[in-house]
Design a protein around this motif. Structure first.
Motif, mmCIF file in Angstrom:
data_model
loop_
_atom_site.group_PDB
_atom_site.id
_atom_site.type_symbol
_atom_site.label_atom_id
_atom_site.label_comp_id
_atom_site.label_asym_id
_atom_site.label_seq_id
_atom_site.Cartn_x
_atom_site.Cartn_y
_atom_site.Cartn_z
ATOM 1 N N LYS A 176 55.337 44.855 51.087
ATOM 2 C CA LYS A 176 55.321 44.895 52.564
ATOM 3 C C LYS A 176 56.745 44.881 53.107
ATOM 4 C CE LYS A 176 50.883 43.026 54.069
ATOM 5 N NZ LYS A 176 50.257 41.922 54.826
ATOM 6 N N ALA A 177 57.613 44.098 52.471
ATOM 7 C CA ALA A 177 59.002 44.036 52.934
ATOM 8 C C ALA A 177 59.680 45.383 52.770
ATOM 9 C CB ALA A 177 59.761 42.948 52.165
ATOM 10 N N ALA A 178 59.434 46.053 51.643
ATOM 11 C CA ALA A 178 60.068 47.356 51.410
ATOM 12 C C ALA A 178 59.510 48.406 52.354
ATOM 13 C CB ALA A 178 59.875 47.774 49.956
ATOM 14 N N LEU A 179 58.202 48.377 52.582
ATOM 15 C CA LEU A 179 57.591 49.337 53.511
ATOM 16 C C LEU A 179 58.162 49.140 54.915
ATOM 17 C CD1 LEU A 179 53.920 49.106 52.178
ATOM 18 C CD2 LEU A 179 55.301 51.197 52.214
ATOM 19 N N ALA A 180 58.289 47.887 55.327
ATOM 20 C CA ALA A 180 58.842 47.594 56.651
ATOM 21 C C ALA A 180 60.299 48.032 56.739
ATOM 22 C CB ALA A 180 58.722 46.101 56.948
ATOM 23 N N TYR A 182 61.360 55.030 46.600
ATOM 24 C CA TYR A 182 62.142 56.252 46.435
ATOM 25 C C TYR A 182 61.357 57.434 46.979
ATOM 26 C CZ TYR A 182 64.681 53.428 42.951
ATOM 27 O OH TYR A 182 65.388 52.437 42.301
ATOM 28 N N THR A 183 62.062 58.427 47.490
ATOM 29 C CA THR A 183 61.412 59.653 47.936
ATOM 30 C C THR A 183 62.391 60.811 47.779
ATOM 31 O OG1 THR A 183 60.087 60.617 49.727
ATOM 32 C CG2 THR A 183 62.091 59.435 50.374
ATOM 33 N N THR A 184 61.952 62.000 48.208
ATOM 34 C CA THR A 184 62.859 63.146 48.133
ATOM 35 C C THR A 184 63.920 63.027 49.223
ATOM 36 O OG1 THR A 184 61.576 64.485 49.666
ATOM 37 C CG2 THR A 184 60.963 64.614 47.335
ATOM 38 N N ALA A 185 65.070 63.628 48.973
ATOM 39 C CA ALA A 185 66.143 63.615 49.975
ATOM 40 C C ALA A 185 65.665 64.229 51.286
ATOM 41 C CB ALA A 185 67.355 64.366 49.446
ATOM 42 N N GLU A 186 64.788 65.203 51.186
ATOM 43 C CA GLU A 186 64.251 65.865 52.392
ATOM 44 C C GLU A 186 63.405 64.887 53.205
ATOM 45 O OE1 GLU A 186 65.265 68.801 53.309
ATOM 46 O OE2 GLU A 186 64.009 68.693 55.103
ATOM 47 N N ARG A 187 62.447 64.244 52.554
ATOM 48 C CA ARG A 187 61.584 63.279 53.258
ATOM 49 C C ARG A 187 62.356 62.053 53.738
ATOM 50 N NH1 ARG A 187 55.660 63.338 52.181
ATOM 51 N NH2 ARG A 187 55.270 65.331 51.157
ATOM 52 N N ALA A 188 63.458 61.727 53.044
ATOM 53 C CA ALA A 188 64.214 60.513 53.368
ATOM 54 C C ALA A 188 64.672 60.501 54.823
ATOM 55 C CB ALA A 188 65.407 60.379 52.434
ATOM 56 N N LYS A 189 64.855 61.682 55.396
ATOM 57 C CA LYS A 189 65.317 61.774 56.786
ATOM 58 C C LYS A 189 64.273 61.227 57.772
ATOM 59 C CE LYS A 189 67.518 66.139 55.492
ATOM 60 N NZ LYS A 189 67.284 67.591 55.468
ATOM 61 N N ASP A 190 63.003 61.131 57.360
ATOM 62 C CA ASP A 190 61.937 60.675 58.259
ATOM 63 C C ASP A 190 61.922 59.166 58.437
ATOM 64 O OD1 ASP A 190 59.513 63.007 56.824
ATOM 65 O OD2 ASP A 190 61.133 63.305 58.284
ATOM 66 N N PHE A 191 62.653 58.433 57.605
ATOM 67 C CA PHE A 191 62.487 56.984 57.583
ATOM 68 C C PHE A 191 63.678 56.275 58.203
ATOM 69 C CE2 PHE A 191 58.539 57.526 55.750
ATOM 70 C CZ PHE A 191 58.603 58.464 54.736
ATOM 71 N N LYS A 192 63.538 54.931 58.323
ATOM 72 C CA LYS A 192 64.429 54.163 59.194
ATOM 73 C C LYS A 192 65.869 54.094 58.694
ATOM 74 C CE LYS A 192 63.375 49.862 60.255
ATOM 75 N NZ LYS A 192 62.566 48.601 60.219
ATOM 76 N N GLN A 193 66.029 53.930 57.379
ATOM 77 C CA GLN A 193 67.344 53.554 56.867
ATOM 78 C C GLN A 193 68.168 54.765 56.465
ATOM 79 O OE1 GLN A 193 68.202 50.532 57.127
ATOM 80 N NE2 GLN A 193 66.263 49.423 57.247
ATOM 81 N N LYS A 194 69.468 54.561 56.406
ATOM 82 C CA LYS A 194 70.364 55.556 55.841
ATOM 83 C C LYS A 194 69.991 55.715 54.364
ATOM 84 C CE LYS A 194 75.419 55.975 55.330
ATOM 85 N NZ LYS A 194 76.019 55.270 54.193
#
Lengths: 152, 392
Positions: B34-38, B231-243
């Motif tokens: 939950k902490a990682a998802l948040a 972990y996710t793809t570099a492309e999808r990473a842009k959708d999420f909160k953190q750098k």
């Protein structure tokens, strides 16, 4: 009692504490303990290429031969690594501290090593690389171990 | 490893961590997940893979929750998983699985976890073994080691290799102490660390030996803990909160002998192979690295990784540490969260998570200025792995 305080843990004696952990031999490893009980150290040797194999395995990892047989070795070794155990992690060793746990390299082959204890040698004389000779000792009823001391 | 097919770390989280947490393995895992998802700003429906390592230190008691990847995905309400795996030898196992799954295209977003519970202290274990009516029978390769008193990993993972390192290279106890002191200094600036009081060399040398030359202060601190990284793809990473933090290279290695006692070379074990493979897969070099988070189950493991990764020459880790290079303000700050000795034995995950904090620039007083490249490593002896991460 807790190790957080810094004091080593202790325990009372029991039947189990009169013996260290005891080997449970299998058909593959029984030769080693039978040999030690007779005062000899035997190591599996590939009958095809001469490679010594330890820990015992059913195949020579150098030539893939499955013809391996125990051969008696000289008991000459050098000290590869050691430590003086000052905390017991098994009840038997509580009153044996400090004891010298070691890995020794047998003269028969580079990299051929066994785990053992260094005994009968003053602590200040135990040094990495030193020459060793084997001595067999019954450490508990029915359990003889191959141990090493400074070579004469 | 450039390009849109890079893998990025986008979320990190820890459970409550400490001894006798009173939490079950499931509860620990759920807290970390939950902490990682948040942290990522993600829901479980964004995940399509779970890779984890679960285990206790010591014998497993009856009725213990077993954390299993497919079941855990179900608990979180994930949809069908495209990747599920369990791997060791420590947190690097699930991390490598995630990278491999994403780079292969089998999955796009993988939750990794290491869940560990410290069931018994050494004293409790000793007392419980003493209560057994019969001698302990030992099979397998341990029959050749346990009867001689090799009955703790400390002796074979740390003590004998440390003594050999001193024998071969002249490494000193004070050099080990310099590392312990430098690491504790970082811990003193980490609110998440368990041990935070600064140490002196006198404190180190007065710390009792467990098995020479390893002292209590050279050992990591067993805890109940779960850690999670997504972990996710570099492309999808842009959708999420953190750098995003990018995986630049990774390796996962084993050498030929299974036990620590019988390792082929106690002072040059699998980290040396893992490091060679790691650098092969990147144009970066050790000189490019801003900070290293190196597994500190015991002090000697850090020393071996410093040499394996090429931050110093073979046998030179003692003088390298003594000169202050790994301390705060040095050329290569190491274990900037304080390491497992001070944050608790999270079994490899904290080295990854601290790398991510450093590369995001959010490590507060511990921040290595302008950190762009981090290396983290897990384990030693027969098995190990390492990863290079970058901020760009």
């Amino acid at each position: 009692m807790s190790t957080e305080s810094g004091a080593p843990p202790t325990t009372g004696s029991s039947a189990a504490s009169l013996s260290p952990p005891v080997p449970a031999p299998t058909p593959l490893t029984a030769f080693f303990w039978e040999s030690v009980a007779k005062g000899q150290l035997s190591i599996l040797r590939c009958q095809s290429c001469g490679n010594y194999v330890h820990y015992p395995r059913p195949i020579c990892n150098r030539c893939l031969s499955e013809e391996l047989a125990p051969e008696v070795v000289s008991g000459q070794a050098t000290l590869y690594a050691h430590t003086w155990a000052t905390q017991a992690f098994h009840p038997y060793f509580v009153d044996k501290l400090p004891y010298c746990l070691a890995v020794v390299e047998l003269a028969e082959q580079p990299g051929l090593r066994i785990t053992t204890n260094i005994v009968d040698t003053p602590r200040e004389q135990v040094r990495g690389g030193m020459a060793l000779e084997i001595v067999f000792r019954e450490v508990a009823p029915g359990l003889t171990l191959p141990l090493f001391r400074a070579a004469a | 490893m450039k390009g849109a097919d890079r893998v990025a770390a986008v979320g990190v989280g820890y459970s409550k961590t400490g001894r006798r947490s009173g939490l079950t393995s499931w509860q620990l895992a759920i807290q970390a997940a939950k902490a990682a998802l948040a942290d990522a700003g993600m829901t479980p429906q964004d995940l399509d893979g779970v890779a984890l390592l679960w285990g206790v230190a010591g014998p497993a008691p009856a009725g213990l929750d077993i954390v299993e990847p497919m079941d855990f995905g179900y608990m979180l309400g994930c949809g069908p998983l495209n990747w599920y795996g369990e791997a060791g030898p420590a947190y690097i196992g699930p991390a490598i699985q995630a990278v491999a799954a994403i780079k292969s295209g089998l999955a796009h977003t993988v939750l990794t976890l290491r869940i560990i519970r410290q069931r018994m202290s050494s004293a409790e274990q000793l007392a419980s073994e003493g209560a057994e009516p019969k001698p302990m029978l030992v099979g397998g390769d341990s029959q050749f080691t346990a009867p001689f008193g090799s009955v703790s990993p400390i002796q074979s993972i740390a003590a004998m290799p440390s003594q050999r390192h001193m024998d071969l290279f002249g490494t000193t106890e004070e050099q080990f102490g310099a590392h312990v002191i430098a690491q504790r200094n970082f811990a003193s600036q980490n609110p998440d660390a368990i041990f935070r009081d600064p140490l002196t060399m006198e404190d180190y040398l007065n710390s009792r030996f467990i098995s020479t030359p390893v002292r209590l202060l050279d050992c990591d601190y067993p805890v109940d803990s779960a850690s999670a990284v997504i972990y996710t793809t570099a492309e999808r990473a842009k959708d999420f909160k953190q750098k995003p933090v990018y995986v630049e290279s990774a390796s996962y290695s084993s050498t030929k002998y299974l036990t620590f006692e019988n390792i082929d070379d106690m002072t040059q074990s699998s980290p040396f192979h893992a490091a060679r493979e790691l650098w092969k897969r990147s144009d970066l070099t050790p000189a490019d690295v801003d900070t290293a988070q190196l597994y500190d189950g015991f002090t000697i493991i850090v020393f071996q990784w410093l040499e394996a990764l090429g931050f110093c020459g073979l046998g030179e880790s003692g003088p390298f540490v003594e000169a202050g290079h790994t301390a705060q303000g040095g050329s290569l700050p190491v274990n900037t969260d304080g390491g497992a000795c001070n944050v608790g034995r999270r079994h490899g995950a904290n080295f990854c998570i601290e790398s991510i904090h450093q590369l995001r620039g959010e490590a507060g007083p511990r921040q290595v200025p302008d950190a762009k490249v981090a290396v983290w490593a897990n384990a030693v002896g027969p098995f190990s792995g390492a990863m290079i991460m970058t901020s760009e």
